[in-house]
Motif scaffolding. Structure first.
Motif, PDB file in Angstrom:
ATOM      1  N   CYS A  79       0.871  -1.173   0.000  1.00 58.26           N
ATOM      2  CA  CYS A  79       0.000   0.000   0.000  1.00 58.26           C
ATOM      3  C   CYS A  79       0.909   1.225   0.000  1.00 58.26           C
ATOM      4  O   CYS A  79       1.673   1.440   0.940  1.00 58.26           O
ATOM      5  N   SER A  80       0.845   2.010  -1.066  1.00 55.98           N
ATOM      6  CA  SER A  80       1.695   3.185  -1.206  1.00 55.98           C
ATOM      7  C   SER A  80       0.958   4.429  -0.717  1.00 55.98           C
ATOM      8  O   SER A  80      -0.122   4.750  -1.207  1.00 55.98           O
ATOM      9  N   LEU A  81       1.562   5.114   0.236  1.00 58.29           N
ATOM     10  CA  LEU A  81       1.015   6.350   0.781  1.00 58.29           C
ATOM     11  C   LEU A  81       2.061   7.448   0.620  1.00 58.29           C
ATOM     12  O   LEU A  81       3.192   7.184   0.246  1.00 58.29           O
ATOM     13  N   SER A  82       1.673   8.680   0.897  1.00 54.57           N
ATOM     14  CA  SER A  82       2.590   9.803   0.758  1.00 54.57           C
ATOM     15  C   SER A  82       2.556  10.663   2.011  1.00 54.57           C
ATOM     16  O   SER A  82       1.551  10.699   2.721  1.00 54.57           O
ATOM     17  N   LYS A  83       3.651  11.367   2.256  1.00 53.80           N
ATOM     18  CA  LYS A  83       3.699  12.293   3.393  1.00 53.80           C
ATOM     19  C   LYS A  83       2.988  13.611   3.084  1.00 53.80           C
ATOM     20  O   LYS A  83       2.750  14.401   4.000  1.00 53.80           O
ATOM     21  N   VAL A 125       3.994  -0.236  11.585  1.00 46.03           N
ATOM     22  CA  VAL A 125       4.856   0.935  11.686  1.00 46.03           C
ATOM     23  C   VAL A 125       5.262   1.257  10.252  1.00 46.03           C
ATOM     24  O   VAL A 125       5.677   0.383   9.514  1.00 46.03           O
ATOM     25  N   GLU A 126       5.126   2.509   9.846  1.00 46.83           N
ATOM     26  CA  GLU A 126       5.338   2.869   8.451  1.00 46.83           C
ATOM     27  C   GLU A 126       6.819   2.741   8.070  1.00 46.83           C
ATOM     28  O   GLU A 126       7.690   3.021   8.870  1.00 46.83           O
ATOM     29  N   VAL A 127       7.069   2.317   6.844  1.00 43.53           N
ATOM     30  CA  VAL A 127       8.428   2.205   6.323  1.00 43.53           C
ATOM     31  C   VAL A 127       8.599   3.222   5.206  1.00 43.53           C
ATOM     32  O   VAL A 127       7.887   3.177   4.198  1.00 43.53           O
ATOM     33  N   GLU A 128       9.514   4.155   5.382  1.00 48.53           N
ATOM     34  CA  GLU A 128       9.733   5.191   4.380  1.00 48.53           C
ATOM     35  C   GLU A 128      10.584   4.650   3.233  1.00 48.53           C
ATOM     36  O   GLU A 128      11.559   3.933   3.445  1.00 48.53           O
ATOM     37  N   VAL A 129      10.215   5.024   2.026  1.00 51.84           N
ATOM     38  CA  VAL A 129      11.006   4.666   0.857  1.00 51.84           C
ATOM     39  C   VAL A 129      12.298   5.482   0.854  1.00 51.84           C
ATOM     40  O   VAL A 129      12.298   6.675   1.167  1.00 51.84           O
ATOM     41  N   GLN A 130      13.401   4.819   0.540  1.00 51.09           N
ATOM     42  CA  GLN A 130      14.703   5.465   0.433  1.00 51.09           C
ATOM     43  C   GLN A 130      15.028   5.646  -1.049  1.00 51.09           C
ATOM     44  O   GLN A 130      14.960   4.691  -1.819  1.00 51.09           O
ATOM     45  N   LEU A 152      12.456  -3.907  -0.494  1.00 48.69           N
ATOM     46  CA  LEU A 152      11.077  -3.439  -0.642  1.00 48.69           C
ATOM     47  C   LEU A 152      10.900  -1.938  -0.436  1.00 48.69           C
ATOM     48  O   LEU A 152       9.791  -1.428  -0.575  1.00 48.69           O
ATOM     49  N   SER A 153      11.969  -1.229  -0.104  1.00 45.26           N
ATOM     50  CA  SER A 153      11.791   0.204   0.169  1.00 45.26           C
ATOM     51  C   SER A 153      12.863   1.076  -0.496  1.00 45.26           C
ATOM     52  O   SER A 153      13.073   2.209  -0.079  1.00 45.26           O
ATOM     53  N   THR A 154      13.507   0.561  -1.536  1.00 46.13           N
ATOM     54  CA  THR A 154      14.537   1.334  -2.237  1.00 46.13           C
ATOM     55  C   THR A 154      14.078   1.633  -3.658  1.00 46.13           C
ATOM     56  O   THR A 154      13.716   0.730  -4.408  1.00 46.13           O
ATOM     57  N   LYS A 155      14.095   2.922  -4.010  1.00 43.91           N
ATOM     58  CA  LYS A 155      13.652   3.333  -5.344  1.00 43.91           C
ATOM     59  C   LYS A 155      14.610   4.368  -5.925  1.00 43.91           C
ATOM     60  O   LYS A 155      15.419   4.964  -5.210  1.00 43.91           O
ATOM     61  N   ALA A 156      14.478   4.617  -7.219  1.00 37.82           N
ATOM     62  CA  ALA A 156      15.305   5.599  -7.906  1.00 37.82           C
ATOM     63  C   ALA A 156      14.957   7.018  -7.455  1.00 37.82           C
ATOM     64  O   ALA A 156      13.814   7.316  -7.090  1.00 37.82           O
ATOM     65  N   LYS A 157      15.948   7.884  -7.506  1.00 36.08           N
ATOM     66  CA  LYS A 157      15.783   9.276  -7.107  1.00 36.08           C
ATOM     67  C   LYS A 157      14.674   9.975  -7.904  1.00 36.08           C
ATOM     68  O   LYS A 157      14.054  10.926  -7.425  1.00 36.08           O
TER      69      LYS A 157
END
Length: 254
Positions: A79-83, A125-130, A152-157
Motif C-alpha cells: 500500500c503506497s502512501l505519501s507524506k 509501523v510505516e516504512v519510508e522509501v529510500q 522493498l523500500s529502495t527506489k530511484a531518485k
C-alpha cells in the motif's frame, strides 16, 4: 507527539470506493509502475565466500540466497502512501487533477493494520522509501543491511517527489482479496498477482479528503456524501491554485 497523517492519491473511482468500503488497497509488487521496484537485482549475491560454499559450487549458493528475494517480490502486496497532499505531479498522475487525496490518521489505523492479514504484516509501523541516485547493490554476504526492507523500500531518485511511505502484507489472506486466485473471468484464469487486497479499517481512521481542482461537480458531491457518511468529523478540502507561486493550496469546505 502529534497525529501521524499519511495520504493516498486516487482517481475519482478509487477514492469513492475507498470511502464507500472503508479499506486500503494493496497491490502486488510485480504490478507496480516502476520495473525496478522490489527487484532482487538491487542486491548483489555474486560474491560468495569460500566458507559459505562447503561442498557446493558458488553458483548454487548464490542462487539459493537469491531465490527467497525473488519470492518476496511475488508474494508481497504494498500500500503506497505519501507524506504530502499537495504534490502537483501526484495530482497530475491521477486523472489530471480530477481525482482525490485521502488523509489517514495512522495512529488510529495501526490497530486495524496490526491484525494478521497474511502470513505476516510487515509494517503497521510505516516504512519510508529510500531514494537513491545509483543502484548501490549491497553485498549480501558482507554487508549488514536488513536486506528484506532494503529490497522493498529502495527506489530511484526520480520518484523522490512522491515522498512515499509503504505498508506491506506478505501473501494476503483470500478474505481481503477482491478476487480469489484462479477464479475465471470471461478472458480465462486470473493471474493471482493482479488481484488487489483490501483490508478494512475503521471510519475514524479517515481524517480528511481533498478534491482535485478539475473534479466534476457531480463527482464532488458523491465524494463529499461518501466521506460524511463514513466519518462525520472528516475534514473536506478543495484544492486550488496559488496565484503567487507554482503550488497548490487548500480551502476547507464547511
Amino acid at each position: 507527539m502529534g497525529t501521524v497523517k499519511l495520504y493516498k492519491y486516487l482517481d475519482y473511482n478509487g477514492g469513492l470506493m475507498m470511502l464507500s468500503y472503508s479499506n486500503l488497497q494493496f497491490t502486488n509488487a510485480t504490478q507496480l509502475n516502476d520495473p525496478f521496484d522490489c527487484h532482487p537485482s538491487l542486491i548483489d549475491f555474486s560474491n560468495v565466500p569460500k566458507e559459505a560454499c562447503g561442498s557446493c559450487p558458488p553458483e548454487i549458493i548464490e542462487e539459493s540466497r537469491r531465490a527467497p528475494f525473488r519470492r518476496n517480490r511475488e508474494q508481497v502486496w504494498i500500500c503506497s502512501l505519501s507524506k504530502i497532499h499537495d504534490s502537483i505531479l501526484m495530482w497530475s498522475y491521477y486523472s489530471k487533477h480530477k481525482g482525490t487525496c485521502i488523509g489517514l490518521d495512522m495512529e488510529k489505523a495501526k490497530k486495524y493494520l496490526s491484525r494478521m492479514h497474511g502470513r505476516i504484516m510487515i509494517s503497521c509501523v510505516e516504512v519510508e522509501v529510500q531514494y537513491k541516485d545509483m543502484v548501490e547493490k549491497p553485498d549480501y554476504f558482507r554487508d549488514t543491511k536488513d536486506f528484506f526492507h532494503y529490497q522493498l523500500s529502495t527506489k530511484a531518485k526520480a520518484w523522490e517527489h512522491e515522498q512515499e511511505v509503504r505498508l506491506f502484507i506478505l501473501a494476503p489472506s483470500p478474505t481481503y482479496r477482491i478476487l480469489l486466485p484462479h477464479q475465471n473471468d470471461k478472458n480465462g484464469p486470473i493471474d493471482w498477482k493482479e488481484v488487489r487486497a483490501f483490508p478494512k479499517i475503521g471510519g475514524e481512521c479517515f481524517e480528511s479528503v481533498y478534491l482535485g481542482i478539475n473534479m466534476h461537480t457531480d463527482e464532488k458531491s458523491k465524494i463529499i456524501s461518501a466521506a460524511r457518511k463514513l466519518n462525520p468529523d472528516m475534514k473536506i478540502y478543495q484544492m486550488g491554485i496559488d496565484t503567487n507561486a507554482f503550488r497548490l493550496n487548500t480551502e476547507l469546505i464547511k
